[in-house]
Scaffold this motif. Structure first.
Motif, PDB file in Angstrom:
ATOM      1  N   ALA A 185      22.853  10.613  14.473  1.00 29.24           N
ATOM      2  CA  ALA A 185      23.354  10.583  15.846  1.00 29.24           C
ATOM      3  C   ALA A 185      22.199  10.912  16.775  1.00 29.24           C
ATOM      4  CB  ALA A 185      24.487  11.585  16.032  1.00 29.24           C
ATOM      5  N   ARG A 186      21.714   9.898  17.465  1.00 28.06           N
ATOM      6  CA  ARG A 186      20.514  10.073  18.276  1.00 28.06           C
ATOM      7  C   ARG A 186      20.706   9.404  19.629  1.00 28.06           C
ATOM      8  NH1 ARG A 186      16.402   8.433  14.728  1.00 28.06           N
ATOM      9  NH2 ARG A 186      16.046  10.590  14.266  1.00 28.06           N
ATOM     10  N   ALA A 187      20.125  10.012  20.663  1.00 31.41           N
ATOM     11  CA  ALA A 187      20.054   9.403  21.989  1.00 31.41           C
ATOM     12  C   ALA A 187      18.584   9.127  22.254  1.00 31.41           C
ATOM     13  CB  ALA A 187      20.632  10.327  23.052  1.00 31.41           C
TER      14      ALA A 187
ATOM     15  N   ASP B  44      28.483  -1.510  24.673  1.00 31.27           N
ATOM     16  CA  ASP B  44      28.189  -1.739  23.251  1.00 31.27           C
ATOM     17  C   ASP B  44      27.034  -2.727  23.121  1.00 31.27           C
ATOM     18  OD1 ASP B  44      28.161  -2.154  20.518  1.00 31.27           O
ATOM     19  OD2 ASP B  44      30.288  -2.609  20.367  1.00 31.27           O
ATOM     20  N   GLN B  45      25.989  -2.297  22.407  1.00 37.64           N
ATOM     21  CA  GLN B  45      24.794  -3.116  22.185  1.00 37.64           C
ATOM     22  C   GLN B  45      24.538  -3.345  20.694  1.00 37.64           C
ATOM     23  OE1 GLN B  45      22.444  -4.138  24.723  1.00 37.64           O
ATOM     24  NE2 GLN B  45      24.049  -3.541  26.143  1.00 37.64           N
ATOM     25  N   THR B  46      25.486  -2.986  19.860  1.00 37.48           N
ATOM     26  CA  THR B  46      25.283  -2.962  18.411  1.00 37.48           C
ATOM     27  C   THR B  46      24.706  -4.262  17.862  1.00 37.48           C
ATOM     28  OG1 THR B  46      27.126  -1.409  18.233  1.00 37.48           O
ATOM     29  CG2 THR B  46      26.403  -2.487  16.206  1.00 37.48           C
ATOM     30  N   ASP B  47      25.273  -5.384  18.230  1.00 33.96           N
ATOM     31  CA  ASP B  47      24.829  -6.654  17.654  1.00 33.96           C
ATOM     32  C   ASP B  47      23.561  -7.205  18.285  1.00 33.96           C
ATOM     33  OD1 ASP B  47      26.895  -6.693  15.835  1.00 33.96           O
ATOM     34  OD2 ASP B  47      28.232  -7.803  17.164  1.00 33.96           O
ATOM     35  N   ALA B  48      23.061  -6.563  19.315  1.00 31.01           N
ATOM     36  CA  ALA B  48      21.877  -7.061  20.019  1.00 31.01           C
ATOM     37  C   ALA B  48      20.562  -6.546  19.440  1.00 31.01           C
ATOM     38  CB  ALA B  48      21.950  -6.685  21.500  1.00 31.01           C
ATOM     39  N   TRP B  49      20.606  -5.487  18.627  1.00 32.09           N
ATOM     40  CA  TRP B  49      19.382  -4.810  18.202  1.00 32.09           C
ATOM     41  C   TRP B  49      19.226  -4.786  16.693  1.00 32.09           C
ATOM     42  CZ3 TRP B  49      15.847  -3.635  21.750  1.00 32.09           C
ATOM     43  CH2 TRP B  49      16.269  -3.610  23.079  1.00 32.09           C
TER      44      TRP B  49
ATOM     45  N   GLY C 171       0.851  -1.187   0.000  1.00 31.94           N
ATOM     46  CA  GLY C 171       0.000   0.000   0.000  1.00 31.94           C
ATOM     47  C   GLY C 171       0.884   1.234   0.000  1.00 31.94           C
ATOM     48  N   SER C 172       0.632   2.119   0.943  1.00 35.15           N
ATOM     49  CA  SER C 172       1.388   3.377   1.012  1.00 35.15           C
ATOM     50  C   SER C 172       2.470   3.373   2.082  1.00 35.15           C
ATOM     51  CB  SER C 172       0.416   4.528   1.281  1.00 35.15           C
ATOM     52  OG  SER C 172      -0.143   4.386   2.579  1.00 35.15           O
ATOM     53  N   VAL C 173       2.776   2.203   2.645  1.00 35.26           N
ATOM     54  CA  VAL C 173       3.722   2.131   3.756  1.00 35.26           C
ATOM     55  C   VAL C 173       4.928   1.269   3.365  1.00 35.26           C
ATOM     56  CG1 VAL C 173       4.020   1.461   6.171  1.00 35.26           C
ATOM     57  CG2 VAL C 173       1.850   2.435   5.420  1.00 35.26           C
ATOM     58  N   THR C 174       6.106   1.758   3.727  1.00 36.80           N
ATOM     59  CA  THR C 174       7.350   1.045   3.449  1.00 36.80           C
ATOM     60  C   THR C 174       8.052   0.704   4.758  1.00 36.80           C
ATOM     61  OG1 THR C 174       7.646   2.170   1.333  1.00 36.80           O
ATOM     62  CG2 THR C 174       9.620   1.204   2.331  1.00 36.80           C
ATOM     63  N   LEU C 175       8.536  -0.520   4.835  1.00 33.95           N
ATOM     64  CA  LEU C 175       9.321  -0.988   5.973  1.00 33.95           C
ATOM     65  C   LEU C 175      10.718  -1.284   5.448  1.00 33.95           C
ATOM     66  CD1 LEU C 175       9.528  -1.971   8.931  1.00 33.95           C
ATOM     67  CD2 LEU C 175       8.765  -4.221   8.112  1.00 33.95           C
ATOM     68  N   SER C 176      11.724  -0.626   6.043  1.00 32.72           N
ATOM     69  CA  SER C 176      13.100  -0.820   5.597  1.00 32.72           C
ATOM     70  C   SER C 176      14.024  -0.894   6.804  1.00 32.72           C
ATOM     71  CB  SER C 176      13.533   0.321   4.669  1.00 32.72           C
ATOM     72  OG  SER C 176      13.394   1.566   5.326  1.00 32.72           O
ATOM     73  N   GLU C 177      15.148  -1.539   6.592  1.00 31.49           N
ATOM     74  CA  GLU C 177      16.152  -1.617   7.650  1.00 31.49           C
ATOM     75  C   GLU C 177      16.960  -0.334   7.665  1.00 31.49           C
ATOM     76  OE1 GLU C 177      19.436  -4.730   9.379  1.00 31.49           O
ATOM     77  OE2 GLU C 177      19.052  -4.771   7.225  1.00 31.49           O
ATOM     78  N   GLU C 178      17.328   0.119   8.861  1.00 34.95           N
ATOM     79  CA  GLU C 178      18.188   1.282   8.996  1.00 34.95           C
ATOM     80  C   GLU C 178      19.560   0.841   9.478  1.00 34.95           C
ATOM     81  OE1 GLU C 178      16.320   4.297  11.512  1.00 34.95           O
ATOM     82  OE2 GLU C 178      15.916   5.357   9.654  1.00 34.95           O
ATOM     83  N   ASP C 179      20.579   1.271   8.777  1.00 35.45           N
ATOM     84  CA  ASP C 179      21.947   1.057   9.236  1.00 35.45           C
ATOM     85  C   ASP C 179      22.305   2.273  10.071  1.00 35.45           C
ATOM     86  OD1 ASP C 179      24.598   0.609   9.733  1.00 35.45           O
ATOM     87  OD2 ASP C 179      25.214   0.606   7.616  1.00 35.45           O
ATOM     88  N   VAL C 180      22.229   2.128  11.384  1.00 32.76           N
ATOM     89  CA  VAL C 180      22.426   3.267  12.280  1.00 32.76           C
ATOM     90  C   VAL C 180      23.855   3.364  12.799  1.00 32.76           C
ATOM     91  CG1 VAL C 180      20.012   3.384  12.986  1.00 32.76           C
ATOM     92  CG2 VAL C 180      21.605   1.944  14.278  1.00 32.76           C
ATOM     93  N   GLY C 181      24.718   2.489  12.372  1.00 34.97           N
ATOM     94  CA  GLY C 181      26.080   2.484  12.897  1.00 34.97           C
ATOM     95  C   GLY C 181      26.126   1.685  14.178  1.00 34.97           C
ATOM     96  N   VAL C 182      26.718   2.252  15.211  1.00 40.11           N
ATOM     97  CA  VAL C 182      26.854   1.538  16.479  1.00 40.11           C
ATOM     98  C   VAL C 182      25.765   1.972  17.458  1.00 40.11           C
ATOM     99  CG1 VAL C 182      29.320   1.118  16.218  1.00 40.11           C
ATOM    100  CG2 VAL C 182      28.540   3.214  17.328  1.00 40.11           C
ATOM    101  N   ILE C 183      25.486   1.099  18.410  1.00 40.17           N
ATOM    102  CA  ILE C 183      24.473   1.363  19.445  1.00 40.17           C
ATOM    103  C   ILE C 183      25.112   1.055  20.793  1.00 40.17           C
ATOM    104  CG2 ILE C 183      22.208   0.730  20.347  1.00 40.17           C
ATOM    105  CD1 ILE C 183      21.515  -0.305  17.496  1.00 40.17           C
ATOM    106  N   HIS C 184      25.048   2.016  21.699  1.00 37.79           N
ATOM    107  CA  HIS C 184      25.594   1.834  23.050  1.00 37.79           C
ATOM    108  C   HIS C 184      24.555   2.217  24.085  1.00 37.79           C
ATOM    109  CE1 HIS C 184      29.365   1.888  20.811  1.00 37.79           C
ATOM    110  NE2 HIS C 184      29.913   1.292  21.858  1.00 37.79           N
TER     111      HIS C 184
ATOM    112  N   MET D 233      19.886   4.883  24.815  1.00 32.21           N
ATOM    113  CA  MET D 233      20.728   4.279  23.788  1.00 32.21           C
ATOM    114  C   MET D 233      21.319   5.396  22.955  1.00 32.21           C
ATOM    115  SD  MET D 233      20.833   1.003  23.961  1.00 32.21           S
ATOM    116  CE  MET D 233      19.928  -0.451  24.444  1.00 32.21           C
ATOM    117  N   LEU D 234      22.633   5.401  22.840  1.00 32.00           N
ATOM    118  CA  LEU D 234      23.335   6.319  21.956  1.00 32.00           C
ATOM    119  C   LEU D 234      23.466   5.592  20.628  1.00 32.00           C
ATOM    120  CD1 LEU D 234      24.824   8.997  21.510  1.00 32.00           C
ATOM    121  CD2 LEU D 234      26.894   7.874  22.383  1.00 32.00           C
ATOM    122  N   VAL D 235      22.784   6.101  19.622  1.00 32.86           N
ATOM    123  CA  VAL D 235      22.680   5.430  18.333  1.00 32.86           C
ATOM    124  C   VAL D 235      23.422   6.241  17.278  1.00 32.86           C
ATOM    125  CG1 VAL D 235      21.072   4.568  16.580  1.00 32.86           C
ATOM    126  CG2 VAL D 235      20.426   4.512  19.000  1.00 32.86           C
ATOM    127  N   GLY D 236      24.407   5.643  16.644  1.00 32.65           N
ATOM    128  CA  GLY D 236      25.134   6.302  15.571  1.00 32.65           C
ATOM    129  C   GLY D 236      26.605   6.445  15.848  1.00 32.65           C
TER     130      GLY D 236
END
Length: 181
Positions: free
Chosen positions: A68-70, A97-102, A19-32, A79-82
């Motif tokens: 770069a988001r908290a 470091d939580q990068t591989d968990a999420w 429909g009008s909605v898209t679901l995509s993966e985001e590569d946010v870098g690292v997550i802590h 979570m410090l994302v980016g």
């Protein structure tokens, strides 16, 4: 010897548009995860602002921008994302470091609120859940972090092990909303 190949959590299953909605993966870098030591929240916020351009977030809020988001993640946790966290933060907080968990996905489109209304027991309409608002909540039957990142866009974080369930549940909701159009 086995040669291992790193894959993103959503490799081979995203993106999808229904429909009008898209679901995509985001590569946010690292997550802590960043959890301030007792009495250090203000100092941590100042250090984060100086090092990364964003303050430690208040409850149910996110600070910063897309790259770069908290994101508030619960009592005394964000979570410090980016970006890679500045070393000075570890003097004021437990930084892990939580990068591989999420797994991090983006859900966007004109009917995005209708899709999420089928799965999330929180009012996510833009009149009450504005850009920068975030919630740790259920998404159908799993725990998730849902953050409004645009007028018709949300960033959703779930444990990496739950990503196939997340995509399945969101796809079904997207199909349900699309069938009503």
């Amino acid at each position: 010897m086995v040669n291992l190949i790193a894959k993103s959590p959503c490799d081979g299953i995203l993106p999808i548009t229904i429909g009008s909605v898209t679901l995509s993966e985001e590569d946010v870098g690292v997550i802590h995860s960043v959890s301030p030591y007792k009495g250090q929240k203000k100092a941590l916020s100042a250090a984060m602002k100086s090092a990364h351009g964003m303050a430690y977030p208040a409850a149910n809020r996110a600070t910063g921008k897309l790259s770069a988001r908290a994101v508030w993640f619960g009592h005394a946790q964000a979570m410090l994302v980016g970006p890679e966290p500045n070393r000075a933060l570890s003097e004021l907080a437990a930084v892990v470091d939580q990068t591989d968990a999420w797994a991090v996905v983006r859900l966007e489109g004109p009917a995005v609120e209708d899709v999420l209304a089928r799965l999330v027991p929180v009012d996510l309409r833009s009149t009450s859940f504005k850009r920068g608002h975030t919630a740790r909540t259920l998404l159908f039957h799993m725990s998730a972090s849902v953050t409004r990142v645009g007028e018709k866009a949300f960033q959703i974080m779930v444990f990496r092990s739950m990503v196939h369930t997340l995509v399945h549940d969101l796809k079904r909701a997207m199909e349900g909303v699309a069938s009503r159009s």
